[in-house]
Write a protein that holds these residues in place. Sequence first.
Motif, PDB file in Angstrom:
ATOM      1  N   ASN A 167       4.849  -2.558   7.852  1.00  0.00           N
ATOM      2  CA  ASN A 167       5.536  -3.720   7.042  1.00  0.00           C
ATOM      3  C   ASN A 167       6.922  -3.812   6.938  1.00  0.00           C
ATOM      4  OD1 ASN A 167       6.121  -2.119   4.906  1.00  0.00           O
ATOM      5  ND2 ASN A 167       4.245  -2.113   3.997  1.00  0.00           N
ATOM      6  N   LYS A 168       7.537  -4.710   6.511  1.00  0.00           N
ATOM      7  CA  LYS A 168       9.109  -4.742   6.549  1.00  0.00           C
ATOM      8  C   LYS A 168       9.781  -3.525   5.901  1.00  0.00           C
ATOM      9  CE  LYS A 168       9.555  -7.826   2.626  1.00  0.00           C
ATOM     10  NZ  LYS A 168      10.226  -9.178   2.286  1.00  0.00           N
ATOM     11  N   THR A 169       9.078  -2.739   4.923  1.00  0.00           N
ATOM     12  CA  THR A 169       9.566  -1.893   4.277  1.00  0.00           C
ATOM     13  C   THR A 169       9.596  -0.608   5.211  1.00  0.00           C
ATOM     14  OG1 THR A 169       8.676  -2.410   1.829  1.00  0.00           O
ATOM     15  CG2 THR A 169       9.211  -0.172   2.298  1.00  0.00           C
ATOM     16  N   ASP A 170       8.569  -0.411   5.713  1.00  0.00           N
ATOM     17  CA  ASP A 170       8.442   0.597   6.819  1.00  0.00           C
ATOM     18  C   ASP A 170       9.560   0.403   8.088  1.00  0.00           C
ATOM     19  OD1 ASP A 170       6.238   1.591   5.786  1.00  0.00           O
ATOM     20  OD2 ASP A 170       4.847   0.465   7.053  1.00  0.00           O
TER      21      ASP A 170
ATOM     22  N   ASN B  69       0.861   3.569   1.521  1.00  0.00           N
ATOM     23  CA  ASN B  69       0.833   3.463   2.739  1.00  0.00           C
ATOM     24  C   ASN B  69       1.635   4.732   3.362  1.00  0.00           C
ATOM     25  OD1 ASN B  69       0.847   2.492   5.636  1.00  0.00           O
ATOM     26  ND2 ASN B  69       2.686   1.415   4.861  1.00  0.00           N
TER      27      ASN B  69
ATOM     28  N   PRO C 119      -0.373  -1.462   4.849  1.00  0.00           N
ATOM     29  CA  PRO C 119       0.844  -2.064   4.714  1.00  0.00           C
ATOM     30  C   PRO C 119       0.812  -3.314   3.822  1.00  0.00           C
ATOM     31  CG  PRO C 119       0.204  -1.284   6.901  1.00  0.00           C
ATOM     32  CD  PRO C 119      -0.932  -1.267   6.304  1.00  0.00           C
ATOM     33  N   GLU C 120      -0.138  -4.263   4.140  1.00  0.00           N
ATOM     34  CA  GLU C 120       0.045  -5.439   3.301  1.00  0.00           C
ATOM     35  C   GLU C 120      -0.123  -5.217   1.918  1.00  0.00           C
ATOM     36  OE1 GLU C 120      -2.522  -9.685   2.970  1.00  0.00           O
ATOM     37  OE2 GLU C 120      -3.211  -7.876   4.505  1.00  0.00           O
TER      38      GLU C 120
ATOM     39  N   GLU D 142       0.792  -2.746   0.180  1.00  0.00           N
ATOM     40  CA  GLU D 142       2.026  -1.854  -0.206  1.00  0.00           C
ATOM     41  C   GLU D 142       3.165  -2.957  -0.468  1.00  0.00           C
ATOM     42  OE1 GLU D 142       5.181   1.571   1.279  1.00  0.00           O
ATOM     43  OE2 GLU D 142       4.198   0.343   2.584  1.00  0.00           O
ATOM     44  N   GLU D 143       3.317  -3.869   0.496  1.00  0.00           N
ATOM     45  CA  GLU D 143       3.880  -4.981   0.469  1.00  0.00           C
ATOM     46  C   GLU D 143       3.709  -5.871  -0.759  1.00  0.00           C
ATOM     47  OE1 GLU D 143       6.399  -8.279   3.605  1.00  0.00           O
ATOM     48  OE2 GLU D 143       5.040  -6.361   4.128  1.00  0.00           O
ATOM     49  N   ARG D 144       2.492  -6.037  -1.117  1.00  0.00           N
ATOM     50  CA  ARG D 144       2.290  -6.771  -2.458  1.00  0.00           C
ATOM     51  C   ARG D 144       2.645  -6.303  -3.576  1.00  0.00           C
ATOM     52  NH1 ARG D 144      -4.000  -8.898  -1.292  1.00  0.00           N
ATOM     53  NH2 ARG D 144      -3.419  -9.954   0.642  1.00  0.00           N
TER      54      ARG D 144
ATOM     55  N   LEU E  38       5.283  -3.831  -3.840  1.00  0.00           N
ATOM     56  CA  LEU E  38       6.679  -4.028  -3.898  1.00  0.00           C
ATOM     57  C   LEU E  38       7.132  -5.250  -3.981  1.00  0.00           C
ATOM     58  CD1 LEU E  38       7.515  -1.763  -0.961  1.00  0.00           C
ATOM     59  CD2 LEU E  38       7.507  -0.950  -3.272  1.00  0.00           C
ATOM     60  N   GLN E  39       6.569  -6.385  -3.875  1.00  0.00           N
ATOM     61  CA  GLN E  39       6.759  -7.679  -4.417  1.00  0.00           C
ATOM     62  C   GLN E  39       6.537  -7.968  -5.942  1.00  0.00           C
ATOM     63  OE1 GLN E  39       4.802 -10.156  -1.260  1.00  0.00           O
ATOM     64  NE2 GLN E  39       6.682  -9.785   0.104  1.00  0.00           N
TER      65      GLN E  39
END
Length: 264
Positions: A55-58, A180, A248-249, A251-253, A255-256
């Motif tokens: 994801n964008k964090t990675d 993730n 990863p999805e 994880e992104e949720r 972090l949001q």
Amino acid sequence: MLLLAKYLVAVAIGLGIAFLMPQGTLWGLLPLAVIAAMSNSNGSLYVALAGQFGNKTDRGAISILSLNDGPFLTMVALGTAGLADLPLIALLAAVFPIILGFILGNSSRLVRVFLAPGEKLIIPFAAFAIGAGINLSVLFTSGAVGIVLGLMTVLLSGGAAMLFLYAWYTLRKRPRPARNILAGACESAVAGNAIATPAAIAMVDPRFLSIQDAATAQIATAVVVTAFVSPFLVAYVNRWQLRRGISPEYEERYLQGRHSDLPD
């Protein structure tokens, strides 16, 4: 966590070989090659793999991971352990371009865009110059053990990066679906610019001139091996995570702040 894991494992294994193994080598594998290869990550491959699987964090982690580019961290490890005589000015010369690039790249988007292609452009020229000076017999003798170095980097360096990430998430009590660790697997390859590290260190401390060719050949072999093996590790870890409800999805949720969107 990724930067710390890569460096600690590289230094521990490299210095362990230097001080604990007979003649300071393991099957001909040189501590200089171990530290230079295992502490240096392939940024281009990392971004490509993180872009496809992560994801964008990675992907964003590359800004910090770029600190392990070049010979600086290897110089610090060898100098601190007393294996190399590296004056302060040499360490400063090695790290100053990185610091300057870090400041310029983060202060101006225009400069960042302008300089970005340079990282890829310099690799073939530097690699050609270094490769032209390598004795072919060295590549097929002491350089062949670089296959072992490449596999060690993928399994031990990449494994430590994933372990450090998971431990960090556990300590912070992150929900299981958001733990993730794909970025750790993406960080398991050796950078092409690591090939230049033995030459840079030998230039500062001539005692390394006698092993420069062998260390360079070992690192060059490890670069090729990890470039082939690392994508398979990332794909395997991705499938392993998905089977366990980690992605990863998610994880992104998390972090949001969308905690309610995570599965139980």
